[in-house]
Scaffold this motif. Structure first.
Motif, PDB file in Angstrom:
ATOM      1  N   ARG A 104     -39.168 -41.143 -28.829  1.00 12.95           N
ATOM      2  CA  ARG A 104     -39.974 -41.312 -29.849  1.00 12.95           C
ATOM      3  C   ARG A 104     -40.491 -43.243 -30.331  1.00 12.95           C
ATOM      4  O   ARG A 104     -40.838 -43.553 -31.176  1.00 12.95           O
ATOM      5  CB  ARG A 104     -40.249 -40.512 -30.618  1.00 12.95           C
ATOM      6  CG  ARG A 104     -41.059 -39.464 -31.253  1.00 12.95           C
ATOM      7  CD  ARG A 104     -41.588 -38.289 -32.102  1.00 12.95           C
ATOM      8  NE  ARG A 104     -41.799 -36.829 -31.684  1.00 12.95           N
ATOM      9  CZ  ARG A 104     -43.121 -36.452 -31.839  1.00 12.95           C
ATOM     10  NH1 ARG A 104     -43.890 -38.160 -31.759  1.00 12.95           N
ATOM     11  NH2 ARG A 104     -43.331 -35.593 -30.751  1.00 12.95           N
ATOM     12  N   GLY A 151     -49.739 -41.528 -27.547  1.00 14.50           N
ATOM     13  CA  GLY A 151     -49.590 -39.941 -28.670  1.00 14.50           C
ATOM     14  C   GLY A 151     -48.711 -40.188 -29.337  1.00 14.50           C
ATOM     15  O   GLY A 151     -48.686 -39.910 -30.700  1.00 14.50           O
ATOM     16  N   CYS A 205     -45.135 -41.977 -28.839  1.00 14.84           N
ATOM     17  CA  CYS A 205     -44.245 -43.190 -29.165  1.00 14.84           C
ATOM     18  C   CYS A 205     -45.349 -44.093 -29.794  1.00 14.84           C
ATOM     19  O   CYS A 205     -46.124 -45.014 -28.960  1.00 14.84           O
ATOM     20  CB  CYS A 205     -43.803 -43.586 -27.615  1.00 14.84           C
ATOM     21  SG  CYS A 205     -42.956 -43.101 -26.913  1.00 14.84           S
ATOM     22  N   THR A 206     -45.326 -43.999 -30.708  1.00 14.56           N
ATOM     23  CA  THR A 206     -46.703 -44.587 -32.059  1.00 14.56           C
ATOM     24  C   THR A 206     -45.780 -46.087 -32.025  1.00 14.56           C
ATOM     25  O   THR A 206     -46.591 -47.202 -32.982  1.00 14.56           O
ATOM     26  CB  THR A 206     -46.553 -44.104 -33.230  1.00 14.56           C
ATOM     27  OG1 THR A 206     -45.042 -44.086 -33.746  1.00 14.56           O
ATOM     28  CG2 THR A 206     -47.281 -42.953 -33.005  1.00 14.56           C
ATOM     29  N   LYS A 207     -44.185 -46.627 -31.353  1.00  9.71           N
ATOM     30  CA  LYS A 207     -43.945 -47.648 -31.774  1.00  9.71           C
ATOM     31  C   LYS A 207     -44.386 -48.924 -31.038  1.00  9.71           C
ATOM     32  O   LYS A 207     -43.959 -49.825 -30.307  1.00  9.71           O
ATOM     33  CB  LYS A 207     -42.535 -48.018 -32.893  1.00  9.71           C
ATOM     34  CG  LYS A 207     -42.347 -47.297 -33.993  1.00  9.71           C
ATOM     35  CD  LYS A 207     -40.752 -47.479 -34.750  1.00  9.71           C
ATOM     36  CE  LYS A 207     -40.796 -46.449 -35.263  1.00  9.71           C
ATOM     37  NZ  LYS A 207     -39.421 -47.265 -35.869  1.00  9.71           N
ATOM     38  N   SER A 233     -52.899 -47.160 -30.118  1.00  6.80           N
ATOM     39  CA  SER A 233     -52.550 -47.998 -31.175  1.00  6.80           C
ATOM     40  C   SER A 233     -51.946 -49.047 -31.315  1.00  6.80           C
ATOM     41  O   SER A 233     -52.295 -49.549 -30.100  1.00  6.80           O
ATOM     42  CB  SER A 233     -50.862 -47.397 -31.237  1.00  6.80           C
ATOM     43  OG  SER A 233     -50.073 -47.839 -32.614  1.00  6.80           O
ATOM     44  N   THR A 292     -50.126 -51.300 -32.264  1.00  8.64           N
ATOM     45  CA  THR A 292     -48.625 -51.661 -32.404  1.00  8.64           C
ATOM     46  C   THR A 292     -48.405 -52.162 -30.888  1.00  8.64           C
ATOM     47  O   THR A 292     -47.816 -53.144 -29.831  1.00  8.64           O
ATOM     48  CB  THR A 292     -47.388 -50.212 -32.349  1.00  8.64           C
ATOM     49  OG1 THR A 292     -47.896 -49.946 -31.270  1.00  8.64           O
ATOM     50  CG2 THR A 292     -47.533 -50.383 -34.129  1.00  8.64           C
TER      51      THR A 292
END
Length: 380
Positions: A154, A177, A179-181, A202, A204
């Motif tokens: 993640r 969805g 791997c929010t970074k 995201s 990011t």
């Protein structure tokens, strides 16, 4: 004296030996350190942070890799970086030890590891939960493999999926969805991706390379909708679509964009160019090579609007003429202009531009990629 030193060294605690090893300057000294005794060899093994198996064209070498890789992973349990690039015949079984010794790995390259299947990717996903960067160029990973990767890894920030022909928008959606970074994503030549998987992307995500993909108009809209993109490569966009569809890049969501590659987007219209120039005020480098549908209206808009543009590619643009070239004089920060094969630009027109902008370097070589100095920044 030598025997006394060996006895004294053997009595030193591990933390002192680690400090000694870290202060050794040369490779020879570090190699000699591990020859002293088993304790010192263990310190040397624990200190190793990277391992790269060398590329070879001999299949026998890769069969040996399959045998020795588990032993190497056991010997070096604190690796941060592991490269298996070019190990085309590496089997899933070689990766089983990652489940036990992969927790410290931050960077993994499986470049051209054709033989790894879903089981191998499962070993990677479960065994390396702290992965930050992974290269899967030409691997046989599927949407299911990407879902597993996203479920366990993640903190991923950098993912290279170029030429992974078995993934689709479902896999991309699962990756984004989970791997929010995620900051850097490469999906070039992934022919089953239309872009719809970027729904809910995201902010990011700052770097996206989608060279030679077949993005739909809706997919392209979702790609830029996240609002964080600084680098976008959609060169050689495959499908012939609405000539104004690329205007969504300048609709407001990509206001942070600094590097844009539209090379060989032959359907790019003057309207799209105007929208991008207006909606992307931070644009520093723009590749418009082989964009034949850009006419004087587009060149004038670039000259009058792109105040931060430093590098512009116009190689083989059929409709760039002397008048359009003179319009680029107004790009106040322009320092490099890649231009060759522009048949409507005459010698006199080129010399007139040079007289007005002596600070601009005109290069005649072909440059396919953009932002080469920034690539390293996004990759780190």
């Amino acid at each position: 004296m030598e025997s006394q030193f060996e006895i004294t060294g053997a009595l030193l605690p591990d933390d002192c030996l680690q400090i000694i090893f870290q202060n050794l300057q040369t490779r020879g000294e570090r190699n000699a350190f591990g020859l002293t005794c088993r304790q010192w060899l263990q310190i040397q093994n624990l200190a190793r942070r990277s391992l790269a198996l060398q590329l070879s064209y001999d299949p026998k070498v890769y069969r040996n890799y399959a045998i020795y890789l588990p032993r190497l992973l056991t010997r070096f349990p604190c690796l941060h970086s592991l490269s298996l690039a070019g190990c085309t015949e590496l089997p899933d079984s070689a990766l089983t030890e990652l489940r036990h010794f992969g927790s410290n790995i931050r960077s993994l390259s499986l470049y051209c590891c054709f033989s790894i299947s879903g089981h191998g990717f499962a070993h990677v996903s479960v065994g390396c939960p702290h992965l930050v960067s992974i290269t899967l160029y030409r691997c046989c990973i599927t949407d299911a493999g990407l879902r597993t990767l996203a479920e366990h890894c993640r903190v991923l920030e950098n993912v290279d999926l170029s030429h992974c022909i078995q993934i689709s928008d479902q896999g991309i959606n699962a990756l984004l969805g989970g791997c929010t970074k995620l900051r850097r994503l490469i999906i070039s030549y992934c022919m089953d991706i239309r872009g719809t998987g970027f729904a809910g992307c995201s902010p990011t995500l700052t770097y996206l390379a989608a060279d030679s993909c077949i993005l739909s108009p809706e997919g392209l809209f979702l790609v830029v909708r996240g609002g964080g993109l600084e680098y976008l490569n959609v060169s050689s966009l495959r499908a012939y679509i609405d000539p104004d569809v690329l205007s969504v890049i300048g609709a407001g969501s990509a206001s942070k964009l600094r590097f844009l590659n539209l090379r060989m987007c032959r359907f790019l219209s003057d309207h799209s160019v105007a929208c991008i120039a207006q909606g992307c005020p931070l644009l520093e480098e723009w590749n418009l090579a082989v964009c034949h549908d850009v006419h004087n209206e587009g060149w004038f808009k670039i000259g009058s609007t792109c105040r931060n543009l430093r590098i512009l590619h116009v190689n083989r643009c059929r409709n760039l003429n002397n008048l359009g070239l003179q319009a680029l004089v107004d790009c106040v920060r322009l320092t490099v202009l890649y231009m060759h094969g522009c048949q409507q630009v005459t010698y006199m027109g080129l010399e007139a531009f040079r007289m007005l902008r002596q600070d601009v370097e005109i290069r005649t070589e072909e440059c396919v990629s953009i932002g080469s100095t920034v690539d390293n920044f996004f990759a780190n």
